[in-house]
Design a protein around this motif. Structure first.
Motif, PDB file in Angstrom:
ATOM      1  N   ASP A 143       2.513  51.519  63.183  1.00 34.44           N
ATOM      2  CA  ASP A 143       1.635  50.442  62.740  1.00 34.44           C
ATOM      3  C   ASP A 143       0.198  50.834  63.070  1.00 34.44           C
ATOM      4  O   ASP A 143      -0.298  50.559  64.162  1.00 34.44           O
ATOM      5  CB  ASP A 143       2.016  49.131  63.434  1.00 34.44           C
ATOM      6  N   LYS A 146      -2.880  48.838  64.748  1.00 35.98           N
ATOM      7  CA  LYS A 146      -3.104  48.681  66.188  1.00 35.98           C
ATOM      8  C   LYS A 146      -4.378  49.395  66.640  1.00 35.98           C
ATOM      9  O   LYS A 146      -4.885  49.137  67.727  1.00 35.98           O
ATOM     10  CB  LYS A 146      -1.901  49.213  66.978  1.00 35.98           C
ATOM     11  N   LEU A 202      -1.191  55.209  72.325  1.00 36.28           N
ATOM     12  CA  LEU A 202      -0.156  54.500  71.576  1.00 36.28           C
ATOM     13  C   LEU A 202       1.043  55.404  71.270  1.00 36.28           C
ATOM     14  O   LEU A 202       2.182  54.950  71.226  1.00 36.28           O
ATOM     15  CB  LEU A 202      -0.749  53.961  70.272  1.00 36.28           C
TER      16      LEU A 202
END
Length: 205
Positions: A143, A146, A202
């Motif tokens: 995603d 983010k 991330l």
């Protein structure tokens, strides 16, 4: 016979035997690559895609990896203590020779797809143009929203450039950043928002 292909955000009208410089591809000299984004093909009849011509492709041989002319970017902010900044950049390009134009049957040609080197690190280069689409379809893509400053529209542009994971962004080099700045039309955002550091964190979860 001629075709109009799209690569690196630009369009080129080509014929067999033509030599042209395109944005850097993830391929070595002597390799054969296939451009799958074909907007128009003319043989006996003129076929215009909507937006692409199904089954059409342009095949080319990579001659060499080169650099474009140096571009100087000068910025002066007179209301910020007369700050000045001069940056030079030479775009990395790939020199290719067009070998074949396929009006149909491109899916079964078996030739490596022409993928931009700035989109995917060398260790993760896709072998077909459908790899990013496959990741999105199976839900394996990260995603990207983010990341700071990335919304649905910008995420779509990243996907179109073949960027689907945080690991890819974390591995970007300064040259990759310059390439993506051009493709996304948001110069300086990647550095300002700190995408690479964010993506590295991330990617580790």
């Amino acid at each position: 016979m001629f075709a109009v292909l799209k690569t690196g955000g630009k369009q080129y009208k080509v014929q067999s035997g033509d030599t042209l410089r395109v944005e850097k591809l993830a391929a070595d000299a002597g390799e054969k690559v296939q451009f799958n984004e074909i907007l128009m093909v003319s043989d006996d009849d003129l076929v215009v895609g909507s937006p692409l011509v199904a089954g059409a492709a342009v095949q080319a041989e990579v001659i060499d990896q080169v650099k474009g002319d140096k571009v100087i970017n000068f910025v002066k902010r007179r209301r910020k203590h007369s700050s000045k900044r001069t940056k030079g950049h030479r775009q990395k390009l790939t020199l290719v020779r067009i070998t074949d134009i396929l009006a149909s049957g491109a899916d079964a040609s078996g030739v490596k797809a022409a993928v931009g080197a700035g989109s995917v690190p060398a260790s993760q280069t896709a072998t077909t143009a459908t790899a990013p689409k496959a990741e999105l379809a199976t839900g394996s893509a990260d995603d990207l929203k983010k990341l700071s400053g990335v919304g649905p529209a910008l995420e779509k542009k990243l996907h179109a450039a073949g960027v689907t994971s945080f690991a890819q962004i974390a591995a970007w080099t300064p040259e990759d950043v310059a390439d993506m700045d051009e493709k996304l039309s948001f110069k300086g955002r990647i550095e300002r928002e700190g995408w690479i550091d964010q993506a590295a964190k991330l990617a580790k979860g």
